[in-house]
Write a protein that holds these residues in place. Structure first.
Motif, PDB file in Angstrom:
ATOM      1  N   LEU A 140       0.831  -1.205   0.000  1.00 27.72           N
ATOM      2  CA  LEU A 140       0.000   0.000   0.000  1.00 27.72           C
ATOM      3  C   LEU A 140       0.867   1.258   0.000  1.00 27.72           C
ATOM      4  N   ALA A 141       1.993   1.207   0.717  1.00 28.24           N
ATOM      5  CA  ALA A 141       2.909   2.347   0.705  1.00 28.24           C
ATOM      6  C   ALA A 141       3.516   2.537  -0.681  1.00 28.24           C
ATOM      7  N   VAL A 142       3.836   1.440  -1.364  1.00 29.42           N
ATOM      8  CA  VAL A 142       4.340   1.516  -2.737  1.00 29.42           C
ATOM      9  C   VAL A 142       3.301   2.157  -3.656  1.00 29.42           C
ATOM     10  N   MET A 143       2.062   1.728  -3.546  1.00 33.40           N
ATOM     11  CA  MET A 143       0.988   2.265  -4.380  1.00 33.40           C
ATOM     12  C   MET A 143       0.839   3.772  -4.191  1.00 33.40           C
ATOM     13  N   LEU A 144       0.809   4.209  -2.930  1.00 29.24           N
ATOM     14  CA  LEU A 144       0.609   5.630  -2.652  1.00 29.24           C
ATOM     15  C   LEU A 144       1.791   6.454  -3.163  1.00 29.24           C
ATOM     16  N   THR A 190      -2.210  -4.600  -8.950  1.00 27.51           N
ATOM     17  CA  THR A 190      -2.538  -5.023  -7.591  1.00 27.51           C
ATOM     18  C   THR A 190      -1.235  -5.221  -6.832  1.00 27.51           C
ATOM     19  N   TYR A 191      -1.235  -4.907  -5.534  1.00 26.89           N
ATOM     20  CA  TYR A 191       0.026  -4.735  -4.814  1.00 26.89           C
ATOM     21  C   TYR A 191       0.344  -5.859  -3.838  1.00 26.89           C
ATOM     22  N   GLU A 192       0.022  -7.098  -4.247  1.00 20.28           N
ATOM     23  CA  GLU A 192       0.546  -8.255  -3.536  1.00 20.28           C
ATOM     24  C   GLU A 192       2.076  -8.245  -3.658  1.00 20.28           C
ATOM     25  N   PRO A 193       2.784  -8.860  -2.696  1.00 23.54           N
ATOM     26  CA  PRO A 193       4.245  -8.840  -2.754  1.00 23.54           C
ATOM     27  C   PRO A 193       4.795  -9.710  -3.877  1.00 23.54           C
ATOM     28  N   THR A 365       1.242  -8.527  -8.625  1.00 24.32           N
ATOM     29  CA  THR A 365       2.337  -8.580  -7.644  1.00 24.32           C
ATOM     30  C   THR A 365       3.253  -7.381  -7.829  1.00 24.32           C
ATOM     31  N   MET A 366       2.662  -6.202  -7.810  1.00 23.14           N
ATOM     32  CA  MET A 366       3.413  -4.959  -7.977  1.00 23.14           C
ATOM     33  C   MET A 366       3.911  -4.392  -6.647  1.00 23.14           C
ATOM     34  N   GLY A 367       3.730  -5.136  -5.573  1.00 27.36           N
ATOM     35  CA  GLY A 367       4.141  -4.664  -4.261  1.00 27.36           C
ATOM     36  C   GLY A 367       5.612  -4.884  -3.996  1.00 27.36           C
ATOM     37  N   VAL A 368       5.964  -4.882  -2.729  1.00 22.40           N
ATOM     38  CA  VAL A 368       7.359  -4.974  -2.314  1.00 22.40           C
ATOM     39  C   VAL A 368       7.934  -6.353  -2.606  1.00 22.40           C
ATOM     40  N   ARG A 369       9.253  -6.428  -2.574  1.00 20.74           N
ATOM     41  CA  ARG A 369       9.910  -7.725  -2.534  1.00 20.74           C
ATOM     42  C   ARG A 369       9.991  -8.168  -1.069  1.00 20.74           C
ATOM     43  N   SER A 376       5.210 -16.022  11.042  1.00 24.19           N
ATOM     44  CA  SER A 376       5.872 -15.075  11.939  1.00 24.19           C
ATOM     45  C   SER A 376       7.246 -14.649  11.436  1.00 24.19           C
ATOM     46  N   ASP A 377       7.694 -15.240  10.352  1.00 16.91           N
ATOM     47  CA  ASP A 377       8.960 -14.840   9.738  1.00 16.91           C
ATOM     48  C   ASP A 377       8.765 -13.863   8.584  1.00 16.91           C
ATOM     49  N   GLU A 378       7.556 -13.366   8.368  1.00 18.57           N
ATOM     50  CA  GLU A 378       7.280 -12.462   7.248  1.00 18.57           C
ATOM     51  C   GLU A 378       8.263 -11.296   7.249  1.00 18.57           C
ATOM     52  N   PHE A 379       8.808 -11.004   6.060  1.00 16.07           N
ATOM     53  CA  PHE A 379       9.781  -9.920   5.984  1.00 16.07           C
ATOM     54  C   PHE A 379       9.593  -9.100   4.713  1.00 16.07           C
ATOM     55  N   LEU A 380      10.077  -7.875   4.771  1.00 16.70           N
ATOM     56  CA  LEU A 380      10.076  -6.927   3.664  1.00 16.70           C
ATOM     57  C   LEU A 380      11.509  -6.476   3.426  1.00 16.70           C
ATOM     58  N   ILE A 381      11.937  -6.445   2.160  1.00 18.45           N
ATOM     59  CA  ILE A 381      13.239  -5.902   1.790  1.00 18.45           C
ATOM     60  C   ILE A 381      13.073  -4.393   1.635  1.00 18.45           C
ATOM     61  N   VAL A 382      13.683  -3.637   2.519  1.00 20.67           N
ATOM     62  CA  VAL A 382      13.408  -2.206   2.646  1.00 20.67           C
ATOM     63  C   VAL A 382      13.685  -1.459   1.342  1.00 20.67           C
ATOM     64  N   ASP A 383      14.776  -1.765   0.674  1.00 13.56           N
ATOM     65  CA  ASP A 383      15.121  -1.053  -0.559  1.00 13.56           C
ATOM     66  C   ASP A 383      14.066  -1.226  -1.644  1.00 13.56           C
ATOM     67  N   SER A 384      13.256  -2.278  -1.534  1.00 20.10           N
ATOM     68  CA  SER A 384      12.260  -2.524  -2.578  1.00 20.10           C
ATOM     69  C   SER A 384      11.088  -1.557  -2.502  1.00 20.10           C
ATOM     70  N   LEU A 385      10.939  -0.840  -1.398  1.00 18.15           N
ATOM     71  CA  LEU A 385       9.853   0.144  -1.311  1.00 18.15           C
ATOM     72  C   LEU A 385      10.009   1.208  -2.394  1.00 18.15           C
ATOM     73  N   ALA A 386      11.169   1.844  -2.454  1.00 17.21           N
ATOM     74  CA  ALA A 386      11.405   2.859  -3.486  1.00 17.21           C
ATOM     75  C   ALA A 386      11.516   2.219  -4.869  1.00 17.21           C
ATOM     76  N   GLU A 387      12.147   1.068  -4.937  1.00 18.15           N
ATOM     77  CA  GLU A 387      12.345   0.385  -6.226  1.00 18.15           C
ATOM     78  C   GLU A 387      11.018   0.061  -6.892  1.00 18.15           C
ATOM     79  N   ARG A 388      10.106  -0.514  -6.131  1.00 19.71           N
ATOM     80  CA  ARG A 388       8.824  -0.934  -6.714  1.00 19.71           C
ATOM     81  C   ARG A 388       7.884   0.254  -6.919  1.00 19.71           C
TER      82      ARG A 388
END
Length: 404
Positions: A140-144, A190-193, A365-369, A376-388
């Motif tokens: 959602l942050a990527v979309m906005l 759509t912004y699935e990861p 799948t236009m969301g983050v990597r 409980s191990d769900e993770f986001l690669i921070v650099d992918s926010l700006a990239e995507r």
């Protein structure tokens, strides 16, 4: 067209990339993920919905929080009850534009309010761990960020944004809203990861979820069992018959049987939960025929009553010519950003299935990597926010200028 000699991007696109890099996407992701918004947590969903409404109100157009459509579920005792959901966000920008897009996401997560996984952790390796950071508060942050950059570029493209509150459980109270918003759109994002390496989802199987209520007759298990009609064994026999319908293009997963009671009572109730994953429309028809045949045979041979609840709520999503052109647009945008964009088919489902069924080409799948979603191990690669966000912004700007 004025092109930057360094990157192959137009100068307006370079400006959009710079703007997405400056967006507070990590801060937004962490703020939204800090609020539990499991699908059943109506209070948390209400809080997140208002946060999102405030954030997306910086875009032109009207933000509405839409009440959920009626939905229902089958309880363990076989009764059908209403299922409560949160409100859905709908933003419409320039509805009279010649070219219009649909962008969708979801605010709900799979983690209920009492789940132990509630904390966001910076792992110190370029990733953060937290509930919904990848699926899909980060999306959602990527979309906005992408839409803010598109607006700053002065684009005249129109678009709708739909962010629903029940995607994780099937979008039963939002599918009509999504279908209506998808009609007549040039394309949808759509912004699935994406996968950790950036791979996107291509074709998707469909899905159908069924609760099959079997009602027999109770009797004493020792004194007069012949007078009883065992609902549990009937449900078990039904399970075996349905599983035999599986094939290369149809997965069948009998997931659970609720029912039974004391050992000295012939059980008179059982509820079978079963999931089907068809790869095309023909397999949906075959699955329906298998359900009808199995229900008729078990009801007749075991003298029980059977009621089937549910349906195929996510049609299969093929890669048709329109979707192929949209993938190519994204691939070229990625290449101009120095990204290698690949995709592969998956058995998973999402709102992209419903959008494609409405006739709108979609990449979902236009969301983050990120990865390890739904755990409980769900993770986001921070650099992918700006990239995507940059990938989306360039894609939208090019769709606005060139169409599909």
């Amino acid at each position: 067209m004025v092109v930057s000699p360094e990157t192959g991007l137009r100068y307006v696109e370079r400006a959009a990339v710079e703007r997405t890099a400056a967006a507070p996407s990590l801060e937004r992701t962490c703020r939204w993920a800090a609020v539990n918004s499991g699908t059943g947590n109506l209070s948390g969903l209400s809080t997140v919905a208002q946060q999102l409404a405030d954030a997306f109100s910086t875009l032109p157009g009207d933000v509405r929080l839409v009440p959920p459509a009626p939905a229902e579920r089958v309880r363990e005792d076989g009764t059908v009850v209403a299922l409560d959901h949160g409100h859905h966000l709908h933003l419409s920008v320039r509805p009279q534009a010649t070219r219009r897009l649909l962008l969708t996401g979801h605010m709900d997560t799979v983690y209920p309010v009492d789940h132990p996984f509630q904390t966001i952790t910076d792992r110190g390796d370029g990733t953060i761990n937290g509930p919904g950071v990848a699926d899909m508060k980060g999306g959602l942050a990527v979309m906005l960020a992408a839409l803010e950059a598109v607006e700053a570029a002065g684009s005249a493209i129109g678009y709708d944004v739909v962010i629903n509150s029940d995607e994780e459980t099937g979008s039963f109270s939002s599918s009509a809203l999504i279908e209506q918003a998808a009609r007549g759109k040039l394309a949808a994002l759509t912004y699935e990861p994406a996968l950790p390496d950036g791979t996107l989802a291509g074709a998707r199987s469909g899905t159908g979820n069924f609760s099959i209520v079997v009602r027999g007759r109770a009797a004493h298990a020792g004194r007069n069992p012949e007078n009883g009609r065992n609902a549990v064994t009937a449900a078990a026999a039904l399970t075996i018959m349905l599983e035999q319908a599986k094939g290369p293009r149809l997965a069948v997963n009998p997931a659970r049987i609720d029912g039974g009671g004391p050992n000295n009572v012939v059980p008179d109730l059982a509820v079978l939960r079963v999931n089907f994953r068809p790869k095309d429309a023909a397999e949906i028809a075959r699955a329906r025929a298998a359900i009808d045949a199995a229900v008729a045979e078990i009801a007749a041979t075991r003298d029980v009553r059977i009621a089937v609840h549910g349906g195929f709520n996510r049609p299969p999503k093929p890669i048709d010519p329109g979707a192929a052109r949209l993938f190519e647009t994204v691939r070229v945008a990625g290449a101009d950003l120095g990204l290698a964009i690949a995709w592969r088919d998956t058995g998973g489902v999402c709102d992209g299935n419903n959008i494609a069924a409405a006739g709108t080409p979609v990449i979902d799948t236009m969301g983050v990597r990120g990865g390890a979603i739904h755990s409980s191990d769900e993770f986001l690669i921070v650099d992918s926010l700006a990239e995507r966000a940059a990938l989306s912004a360039i894609t939208i700007l090019r769709l606005a200028e060139n169409g599909l």
